[in-house]
Structure formats: structure tokens, C-alpha cells
Design an enzyme around this catalytic site. Structure first.
Site, PDB file in Angstrom:
ATOM      1  N   THR A  61      -2.333  -0.303 -11.962  1.00  0.00           N
ATOM      2  CA  THR A  61      -2.688   0.841 -12.794  1.00  0.00           C
ATOM      3  C   THR A  61      -2.676   0.401 -14.256  1.00  0.00           C
ATOM      4  O   THR A  61      -1.691  -0.173 -14.719  1.00  0.00           O
ATOM      5  CB  THR A  61      -1.698   1.994 -12.575  1.00  0.00           C
ATOM      6  OG1 THR A  61      -1.653   2.308 -11.179  1.00  0.00           O
ATOM      7  CG2 THR A  61      -2.123   3.246 -13.339  1.00  0.00           C
ATOM      8  N   LEU A 109       3.186  -5.894  -9.630  1.00  0.00           N
ATOM      9  CA  LEU A 109       3.953  -6.429  -8.499  1.00  0.00           C
ATOM     10  C   LEU A 109       3.027  -6.856  -7.358  1.00  0.00           C
ATOM     11  O   LEU A 109       3.131  -7.958  -6.842  1.00  0.00           O
ATOM     12  CB  LEU A 109       4.953  -5.381  -7.995  1.00  0.00           C
ATOM     13  CG  LEU A 109       5.766  -5.743  -6.747  1.00  0.00           C
ATOM     14  CD1 LEU A 109       6.731  -6.888  -7.054  1.00  0.00           C
ATOM     15  CD2 LEU A 109       6.549  -4.529  -6.227  1.00  0.00           C
ATOM     16  N   GLU A 116       3.222   2.801  -4.215  1.00  0.00           N
ATOM     17  CA  GLU A 116       4.672   2.623  -4.406  1.00  0.00           C
ATOM     18  C   GLU A 116       5.437   2.690  -3.086  1.00  0.00           C
ATOM     19  O   GLU A 116       6.505   3.275  -2.985  1.00  0.00           O
ATOM     20  CB  GLU A 116       5.206   3.619  -5.438  1.00  0.00           C
ATOM     21  CG  GLU A 116       4.632   3.340  -6.825  1.00  0.00           C
ATOM     22  CD  GLU A 116       5.310   4.110  -7.931  1.00  0.00           C
ATOM     23  OE1 GLU A 116       6.543   4.300  -7.865  1.00  0.00           O
ATOM     24  OE2 GLU A 116       4.607   4.509  -8.864  1.00  0.00           O
ATOM     25  N   SER A 175       3.466  -4.978   0.762  1.00  0.00           N
ATOM     26  CA  SER A 175       4.869  -4.721   1.072  1.00  0.00           C
ATOM     27  C   SER A 175       5.668  -6.021   1.229  1.00  0.00           C
ATOM     28  O   SER A 175       6.889  -6.021   1.105  1.00  0.00           O
ATOM     29  CB  SER A 175       4.969  -3.886   2.357  1.00  0.00           C
ATOM     30  OG  SER A 175       4.247  -2.685   2.221  1.00  0.00           O
ATOM     31  N   GLU A 220      -0.006  -8.048  -4.895  1.00  0.00           N
ATOM     32  CA  GLU A 220      -1.000  -9.122  -4.892  1.00  0.00           C
ATOM     33  C   GLU A 220      -1.986  -8.920  -3.746  1.00  0.00           C
ATOM     34  O   GLU A 220      -1.716  -8.141  -2.828  1.00  0.00           O
ATOM     35  CB  GLU A 220      -0.299 -10.476  -4.747  1.00  0.00           C
ATOM     36  CG  GLU A 220       0.620 -10.802  -5.898  1.00  0.00           C
ATOM     37  CD  GLU A 220       1.271 -12.181  -5.788  1.00  0.00           C
ATOM     38  OE1 GLU A 220       0.920 -12.922  -4.834  1.00  0.00           O
ATOM     39  OE2 GLU A 220       2.099 -12.506  -6.640  1.00  0.00           O
ATOM     40  N   TRP A 238      -4.463  -3.959  -7.625  1.00  0.00           N
ATOM     41  CA  TRP A 238      -4.073  -2.546  -7.589  1.00  0.00           C
ATOM     42  C   TRP A 238      -3.171  -2.192  -8.763  1.00  0.00           C
ATOM     43  O   TRP A 238      -2.223  -1.428  -8.616  1.00  0.00           O
ATOM     44  CB  TRP A 238      -3.386  -2.181  -6.259  1.00  0.00           C
ATOM     45  CG  TRP A 238      -4.199  -2.505  -5.055  1.00  0.00           C
ATOM     46  CD1 TRP A 238      -3.958  -3.473  -4.134  1.00  0.00           C
ATOM     47  CD2 TRP A 238      -5.422  -1.862  -4.658  1.00  0.00           C
ATOM     48  NE1 TRP A 238      -4.944  -3.493  -3.181  1.00  0.00           N
ATOM     49  CE2 TRP A 238      -5.855  -2.506  -3.477  1.00  0.00           C
ATOM     50  CE3 TRP A 238      -6.194  -0.819  -5.171  1.00  0.00           C
ATOM     51  CZ2 TRP A 238      -7.021  -2.139  -2.811  1.00  0.00           C
ATOM     52  CZ3 TRP A 238      -7.357  -0.454  -4.513  1.00  0.00           C
ATOM     53  CH2 TRP A 238      -7.748  -1.105  -3.345  1.00  0.00           C
TER      54      TRP A 238
END
Length: 380
Positions: free
Chosen positions: A158, A125, A363, A132, A127, A156
Site C-alpha cells: 500500500t 513485508l 494483513e 504468509s 513478497e 502488494w
């Protein structure tokens, strides 16, 4: 929870604890220093059902609830936050996105291999310029006949290098418009899809974090998850569950740091008595124990709502926000109790201290959690 549920949870807790102590703890610092992603550990966890915790048995998973999932993440994180983080990302982000929103053919194709960790999962998700601010993504997927052409970078991520199954959220509409993102499943090895820089992190160093790059990457429309434009809504729903993951991870790190400090305070003697007998130390321990218990209850509340399919956006945000901040405070105080020894790599609390900080960022930062909580209580 029922008596049967409690017995199952206790059995799982002991199994995971034994595995973490026997298979993870002896290699902690070796992996941390080398930033090694120990993929063989995840394969073993996969054989135990710990990489498909929430996946139903019909797709090869363990078919367990969020109560058991919480315990699994917590017990692993009590020993190593890095391994706990990777187990959480695989289960609650990649696998759960496919489980929650993919069609039956996609579930049958991808979930069995994710459930056993034959394939490691990643979820993309974030970038470089949109953390956020996800509505302004620069990674774009453009429709071309029966295919999509993807261009852009995600960071970022994982398992950005080792992940064989990646759930990608890319922009398919105009920037800053509603419903402008769509989710896709992309397989490692797809032409135009490569891994980039691996991050050199403060903590969570055995959990692989890297950028992924799309350069005219062509994927079939059959790889699309749900309808065009639903990607952002799907991602927000997944992050609700993901916040339970990070809250459980935080709880485990906090417990690990607290238990180490508690034992050390009983063993370390000054002025011919254990330092736990001094009020300055015993009050720290009292605060740590109280905050951990409060965090635990918040996480259990979020799990209960999730299990009963009730809205839990506010409760998950509260659990994630509070538990992550408790993890940082507990690890900080643990180092203080250890004194100079706590600042060395010969004792466990410096690693808890380094690992804990990510929990307040990943998250959704603590600040984002406050925005979510405020929005929920003001609109109630």
C-alpha cells in the site's frame, strides 16, 4: 470508556463523518473507476490529525487512543473502503512501526512528517513468493561496513509508488532460521529503490497498491530499526495492531452496506408495501444488524486490551477474522436486498461488495487468523 472519552469519541466521529460525506463521497466512483490515489485528501486528513492518530503530540501527532482510531477508520470506511484502507496502512503499519520500535532520533526525524501526511508512509513485508510464509523472504539486506545493501522485490505494498517513508522488513540471516529478518527505514529517492507495477484490483481501487524493487540499494546502518534479527518479531507485534485496523475497516464497510440496504428496504415498494415488511427481507436485516453488533464488541475488546497494554493477539485475530467475514456477508446480502439495482454502479452496495473481500485477505487471511486463534487457545 469514561464519560470524557465518550464525548471525545463522539466529537471525532461527527468530524470524520462530515469530512467523509463532504470531501470523499462526491468523488467515490470517479476515483474508483480511474484507480486514482487522491493524495490531496490524505494531506487534508493530515492537517486534521487523522494521519497521526496514535502518534504522541511531542512528535506532532494527535496522541489519541485505539478507541478513537477505530472510530476514524470505521467512519471513513462507511463511505469509502479505499480511503479507510490507506489511512489505516499509514497509521498502524508504517507510522506505528517507527513509533513502537525506532530510536528517539529516528522518531524525531520521521514521525512529524508522517503525522501531518507531509510524507505518506508504506510498510513492506509481503513478497511475490512469500505471503504468509514470511520466514522464507527473498528480499535480502547484506551488511557492508556501516551500510546495508538491499536486493529483492516486495509486492502488494500500500502506497508503493507514493510512499515517501517506507518501513522495510528484509532477510538478514539464513532462510527459515529464527530471528532472520531486520527492519529498516528507507526514503523515496534512495538510489536503487524504485516502484514497479501498480496492481489493477477488484476493489479498494483508490488505495494505491504496487510492488517495490531494490537493486543494490545502499542504506546506512542508522536506518535500521531495533536490533539485527528483530524484524519478524516487530512485524508480528505491528500486525496485532494492524488487525484492529482491518477489523475497524471491515466494520465500517459492513455498516455502510447495511445502512444503505436498510434505507432502500424502506423506500422500495412491491405489492403496495415497503419490501422491509416482508419477512425474507426483515430477517436478512436482523442477521446483518446482529452480526455487526457482535463484530463491534470484538473490536472494542481488542481496543481495550491494546489501550491497557495487555496481550491481545487472540482477541485482535478474532476481531479481524469475524469482522472481515461479516463485512463480506453483509455486503452480499445488501446486494440481494437491492436486487438488480444492487448489481449496478449507480447504487453504493456493489462497491462495498468489491471492497469488503480484501478485508478477509490483507494483513493475514481468514485462514491465518484461525491458525493464530487456535495456537493461542491451545497454548493457553
Amino acid at each position: 470508556m469514561s464519560t470524557q472519552q465518550n464525548e471525545l469519541t463522539e466529537q471525532i466521529k461527527q468530524t470524520v463523518r462530515d469530512f467523509a460525506l463532504q470531501k470523499i463521497k462526491p468523488h467515490l466512483m470517479e476515483w474508483d473507476e480511474a484507480q486514482k490515489f487522491p493524495i490531496e485528501i490524505f494531506k487534508e486528513l493530515g492537517q486534521m490529525g487523522m494521519m497521526g492518530v496514535l502518534i504522541p503530540e511531542e512528535y506532532g501527532g494527535a496522541g489519541l487512543s485505539y478507541f478513537e482510531y477505530k472510530i476514524i477508520i470505521e467512519e471513513i470506511a462507511k463511505v469509502c473502503g479505499s480511503i479507510g484502507l490507506s489511512v489505516a496502512a499509514h497509521n498502524s503499519l508504517c507510522s506505528n512501526h517507527i513509533l513502537s520500535f525506532a530510536n528517539d532520533a529516528q522518531k524525531k526525524k520521521y514521525l512529524p512528517k508522517l503525522a501531518t501526511a507531509e510524507n505518506i508512509g508504506a510498510w513492506a513485508l509481503t513478497e511475490p513468493n512469500t505471503g504468509s510464509d514470511a520466514g522464507n523472504m527473498k528480499c535480502i539486506a547484506k551488511k557492508d561496513g556501516d551500510n546495508w545493501v538491499v536486493n529483492g522485490t516486495k509486492c502488494w505494498i500500500t502506497h508503493g509508488i507514493s510512499g515517501e517513508t517506507v518501513v522495510l522488513i528484509a532477510r538478514t540471516g539464513e532462510a527459515r532460521t529464527k530471528n532472520n529478518c531486520t527492519a529498516f527505514i528507507i526514503e523515496k529517492g534512495t538510489p536503487g529503490f524504485t516502484s514497479g507495477k501498480k496492481e489493477n484490483k477488484l476493489g479498494m481501487r483508490a488505495s494505491e497498491t504496487a510492488e517495490i524493487i531494490f537493486d543494490n540499494c545502499i542504506i546506512s546502518d542508522a536506518q535500521r530499526i531495533g536490533e539485527v534479527g528483530e524484524g519478524f518479531k516487530q512485524a508480528m507485534a505491528i500486525l496485532d495492531g494492524g488487525r484492529i485496523s482491518i477489523a475497524s475497516l471491515s466494520l465500517g464497510i459492513a455498516r455502510g452496506a447495511y445502512e444503505a440496504a436498510l434505507q432502500y428496504s424502506k423506500d422500495r415498494r412491491q405489492f403496495d408495501k415497503p419490501i422491509s415488511s416482508f419477512q425474507g427481507i426483515s430477517f436478512k436485516l436482523a442477521d446483518m444488524a446482529t452480526e455487526i453488533e457482535a463484530a463491534n464488541l470484538l473490536v472494542l475488546q481488542a481496543c481495550d486490551l491494546k489501550v491497557h497494554h495487555q496481550k491481545m493477539t487472540k482477541e485482535a485475530a478474532m476481531a479481524k477474522y469475524y469482522a472481515s467475514e461479516v463485512a463480506v456477508r453483509t455486503a452480499t446480502e445488501a446486494i440481494q436486498i437491492f436486487g438488480g439495482y444492487g448489481y449496478t454502479k449507480d447504487f453504493p452496495v456493489e462497491k462495498f461488495y468489491r471492497d469488503a473481500k480484501l478485508c478477509t485477505i490483507g494483513e493475514g487471511t481468514s485462514e491465518i487468523q484461525k491458525i493464530v486463534i487456535a495456537r493461542e487457545i491451545l497454548n493457553a
